[in-house]
Design a protein around this motif. Structure first.
Motif, PDB file in Angstrom:
ATOM      1  N   LEU A 114       0.811  -1.217   0.000  1.00  0.00           N
ATOM      2  CA  LEU A 114       0.000   0.000   0.000  1.00  0.00           C
ATOM      3  C   LEU A 114       0.846   1.270   0.000  1.00  0.00           C
ATOM      4  O   LEU A 114       0.758   2.105   0.888  1.00  0.00           O
ATOM      5  CB  LEU A 114      -0.973  -0.025   1.171  1.00  0.00           C
ATOM      6  CG  LEU A 114      -1.978  -1.167   1.114  1.00  0.00           C
ATOM      7  CD1 LEU A 114      -2.975  -1.048   2.247  1.00  0.00           C
ATOM      8  CD2 LEU A 114      -2.702  -1.193  -0.219  1.00  0.00           C
ATOM      9  N   CYS A 121      -2.834   8.517  -0.123  1.00  0.00           N
ATOM     10  CA  CYS A 121      -3.324   7.457  -1.001  1.00  0.00           C
ATOM     11  C   CYS A 121      -3.377   6.119  -0.271  1.00  0.00           C
ATOM     12  O   CYS A 121      -4.243   5.289  -0.543  1.00  0.00           O
ATOM     13  CB  CYS A 121      -2.437   7.344  -2.240  1.00  0.00           C
ATOM     14  SG  CYS A 121      -2.741   8.634  -3.463  1.00  0.00           S
ATOM     15  N   ARG A 122      -2.438   5.935   0.647  1.00  0.00           N
ATOM     16  CA  ARG A 122      -2.473   4.702   1.430  1.00  0.00           C
ATOM     17  C   ARG A 122      -3.756   4.618   2.249  1.00  0.00           C
ATOM     18  O   ARG A 122      -4.367   3.565   2.370  1.00  0.00           O
ATOM     19  CB  ARG A 122      -1.256   4.650   2.348  1.00  0.00           C
ATOM     20  CG  ARG A 122      -1.232   3.405   3.222  1.00  0.00           C
ATOM     21  CD  ARG A 122       0.041   3.357   4.043  1.00  0.00           C
ATOM     22  NE  ARG A 122       0.033   2.197   4.921  1.00  0.00           N
ATOM     23  CZ  ARG A 122       1.033   1.876   5.726  1.00  0.00           C
ATOM     24  NH1 ARG A 122       2.106   2.629   5.756  1.00  0.00           N
ATOM     25  NH2 ARG A 122       0.956   0.817   6.499  1.00  0.00           N
ATOM     26  N   MET A 125      -6.503   3.586  -0.027  1.00  0.00           N
ATOM     27  CA  MET A 125      -6.410   2.165  -0.340  1.00  0.00           C
ATOM     28  C   MET A 125      -6.944   1.313   0.810  1.00  0.00           C
ATOM     29  O   MET A 125      -7.696   0.356   0.612  1.00  0.00           O
ATOM     30  CB  MET A 125      -4.956   1.790  -0.640  1.00  0.00           C
ATOM     31  CG  MET A 125      -4.353   2.491  -1.834  1.00  0.00           C
ATOM     32  SD  MET A 125      -5.031   1.899  -3.390  1.00  0.00           S
ATOM     33  CE  MET A 125      -4.379   0.247  -3.411  1.00  0.00           C
ATOM     34  N   THR A 128     -10.817   1.441   0.991  1.00  0.00           N
ATOM     35  CA  THR A 128     -11.551   0.670  -0.026  1.00  0.00           C
ATOM     36  C   THR A 128     -11.664  -0.796   0.380  1.00  0.00           C
ATOM     37  O   THR A 128     -12.600  -1.489  -0.018  1.00  0.00           O
ATOM     38  CB  THR A 128     -10.853   0.754  -1.395  1.00  0.00           C
ATOM     39  OG1 THR A 128      -9.519   0.237  -1.284  1.00  0.00           O
ATOM     40  CG2 THR A 128     -10.800   2.175  -1.897  1.00  0.00           C
ATOM     41  N   PRO A 179      -5.656   9.554  -6.339  1.00  0.00           N
ATOM     42  CA  PRO A 179      -4.924   8.324  -6.669  1.00  0.00           C
ATOM     43  C   PRO A 179      -4.448   8.310  -8.111  1.00  0.00           C
ATOM     44  O   PRO A 179      -5.085   8.866  -8.995  1.00  0.00           O
ATOM     45  CB  PRO A 179      -5.985   7.236  -6.430  1.00  0.00           C
ATOM     46  CG  PRO A 179      -7.291   7.921  -6.668  1.00  0.00           C
ATOM     47  CD  PRO A 179      -7.103   9.331  -6.176  1.00  0.00           C
ATOM     48  N   GLU A 183      -2.742   2.975  -8.922  1.00  0.00           N
ATOM     49  CA  GLU A 183      -3.341   2.795  -7.598  1.00  0.00           C
ATOM     50  C   GLU A 183      -4.818   2.432  -7.729  1.00  0.00           C
ATOM     51  O   GLU A 183      -5.338   1.605  -6.978  1.00  0.00           O
ATOM     52  CB  GLU A 183      -3.164   4.074  -6.780  1.00  0.00           C
ATOM     53  CG  GLU A 183      -1.708   4.360  -6.466  1.00  0.00           C
ATOM     54  CD  GLU A 183      -1.463   5.767  -5.973  1.00  0.00           C
ATOM     55  OE1 GLU A 183      -0.327   6.052  -5.549  1.00  0.00           O
ATOM     56  OE2 GLU A 183      -2.414   6.579  -6.007  1.00  0.00           O
ATOM     57  N   ARG A 184      -5.487   3.038  -8.695  1.00  0.00           N
ATOM     58  CA  ARG A 184      -6.877   2.680  -8.962  1.00  0.00           C
ATOM     59  C   ARG A 184      -6.978   1.228  -9.438  1.00  0.00           C
ATOM     60  O   ARG A 184      -7.890   0.498  -9.051  1.00  0.00           O
ATOM     61  CB  ARG A 184      -7.473   3.616 -10.014  1.00  0.00           C
ATOM     62  CG  ARG A 184      -7.691   5.049  -9.511  1.00  0.00           C
ATOM     63  CD  ARG A 184      -8.216   5.939 -10.625  1.00  0.00           C
ATOM     64  NE  ARG A 184      -8.491   7.278 -10.161  1.00  0.00           N
ATOM     65  CZ  ARG A 184      -9.664   7.686  -9.690  1.00  0.00           C
ATOM     66  NH1 ARG A 184     -10.678   6.832  -9.628  1.00  0.00           N
ATOM     67  NH2 ARG A 184      -9.850   8.928  -9.292  1.00  0.00           N
ATOM     68  N   VAL A 187      -6.715  -1.031  -6.552  1.00  0.00           N
ATOM     69  CA  VAL A 187      -7.970  -1.085  -5.793  1.00  0.00           C
ATOM     70  C   VAL A 187      -8.906  -2.129  -6.393  1.00  0.00           C
ATOM     71  O   VAL A 187      -9.502  -2.939  -5.673  1.00  0.00           O
ATOM     72  CB  VAL A 187      -8.650   0.298  -5.780  1.00  0.00           C
ATOM     73  CG1 VAL A 187     -10.076   0.188  -5.251  1.00  0.00           C
ATOM     74  CG2 VAL A 187      -7.860   1.263  -4.910  1.00  0.00           C
ATOM     75  N   GLN A 191      -9.738  -5.265  -4.022  1.00  0.00           N
ATOM     76  CA  GLN A 191     -11.128  -5.374  -3.584  1.00  0.00           C
ATOM     77  C   GLN A 191     -11.790  -6.627  -4.145  1.00  0.00           C
ATOM     78  O   GLN A 191     -12.554  -7.306  -3.450  1.00  0.00           O
ATOM     79  CB  GLN A 191     -11.920  -4.138  -4.009  1.00  0.00           C
ATOM     80  CG  GLN A 191     -13.320  -4.089  -3.410  1.00  0.00           C
ATOM     81  CD  GLN A 191     -14.122  -2.916  -3.902  1.00  0.00           C
ATOM     82  OE1 GLN A 191     -14.729  -2.981  -4.972  1.00  0.00           O
ATOM     83  NE2 GLN A 191     -14.133  -1.832  -3.137  1.00  0.00           N
TER      84      GLN A 191
END
Length: 275
Positions: A114, A121-122, A125, A128, A179, A183-184, A187, A191
């Motif tokens: 992460l 941003c962490r 993350m 989410t 992000p 990074e997206r 996710v 997820q």
């Protein structure tokens, strides 16, 4: 045909388009957006779009009479976080499974995957992922209650409230950190894997599933503590708190990012204790 019918309904002044067509997904409740009707003969007509599904919502105001602009939560859902909660409480691992969870699932994955020291941003993350367990647990208990014709003892609402609270953490940190594309993508991957894994784990052993969340929340507390240290050092700019955070946690108008991290950390400690 559907589009023509919707435009016709809008032209006749109906309050909402037929069949609940979703016009815009980013509008707050009561917010209106004017869209040019390029197909009209004079090119000057405009359509007024309101709310999430194109349905005008109830007008809500704050205590001071100013309009309430958030559609993701309402004034009666706001609260003040308990900053006196014990942040150091820890469930000491006693079994092999507990030690495995703390050693592998908690200590290694967040730190290595992460985004190192990009705490904004962490945080996004983490949220989410953190918002998934409450929804999964609440959904499964809801279905169980329906199958067995029995009450849940309040656990359905507790878990769904937890999921909503974690989602509001995400909505808040979205305002302070953007992000990157990878990074997206991470996710989506995390997820997707975590949701299905947690779903199966909850079916197999709710106790195990809640233990996982408890240890994850302990890790979240540690992460936000490190976030606060960086803010205090000046490594991260202590920007003004987002408006959504001020309204959700009833923070003073002059609150900063540090105040937001403090209340978020307190929320995580509460979820730790519940699980």
């Amino acid at each position: 045909r559907l589009i023509s019918a919707v435009k016709g309904a809008a032209a006749e002044g109906e309050k909402f388009p037929v069949m609940g067509v979703r016009w815009r997904s980013s509008l707050t409740l009561g917010e209106k957006e004017e869209v040019n009707n390029k197909n009209s003969e004079d090119g000057g007509n405009k359509e007024v779009v309101a709310s999430y599904w194109g349905i005008k919502g109830e007008e809500v105001k704050k205590e001071d009479g100013t309009p309430w602009k958030w559609n993701c939560f309402r004034p009666w859902e706001t609260y003040q976080a308990d900053l006196t909660i014990d942040l150091k409480k820890h469930h000491v691992p006693t079994t092999f499974l507990d030690n495995w969870l703390t050693g592998l699932l908690v200590s290694q994955v967040p730190h290595r995957c992460l985004l190192s020291r990009r705490y904004g941003c962490r945080a996004m993350m983490l949220e989410t992922v953190a918002a998934v367990p409450g929804m999964v647990g609440g959904m499964l208990l809801h279905c169980k209650s329906l199958r067995r014709f029995e009450h849940s003892g309040g656990w359905i609402k507790t878990l769904l409230d937890e999921a909503e609270n974690e989602r509001m953490h995400l909505m808040t940190f979205m305002e302070v950190s953007q992000p990157r594309w990878y990074e997206r993508a991470l996710v989506f991957t995390v997820q997707g894997v975590f949701f299905n894994a947690y779903f199966l784990a909850y079916l197999a052993s709710p106790k195990l599933a809640h233990r996982v969340v408890g240890y994850l929340e302990e890790e979240a507390i540690h992460s936000y503590t490190e976030f606060l240290k960086e803010l205090d050092k000046g490594t991260i700019e202590n920007v003004p708190a987002p408006a959504i955070a001020i309204d959700y946690w009833r923070l003073p108008a002059d609150s900063t990012l540090r105040d937001v991290v403090m209340v978020v950390r307190a929320d995580e400690a509460q979820h730790r204790d519940v699980n």
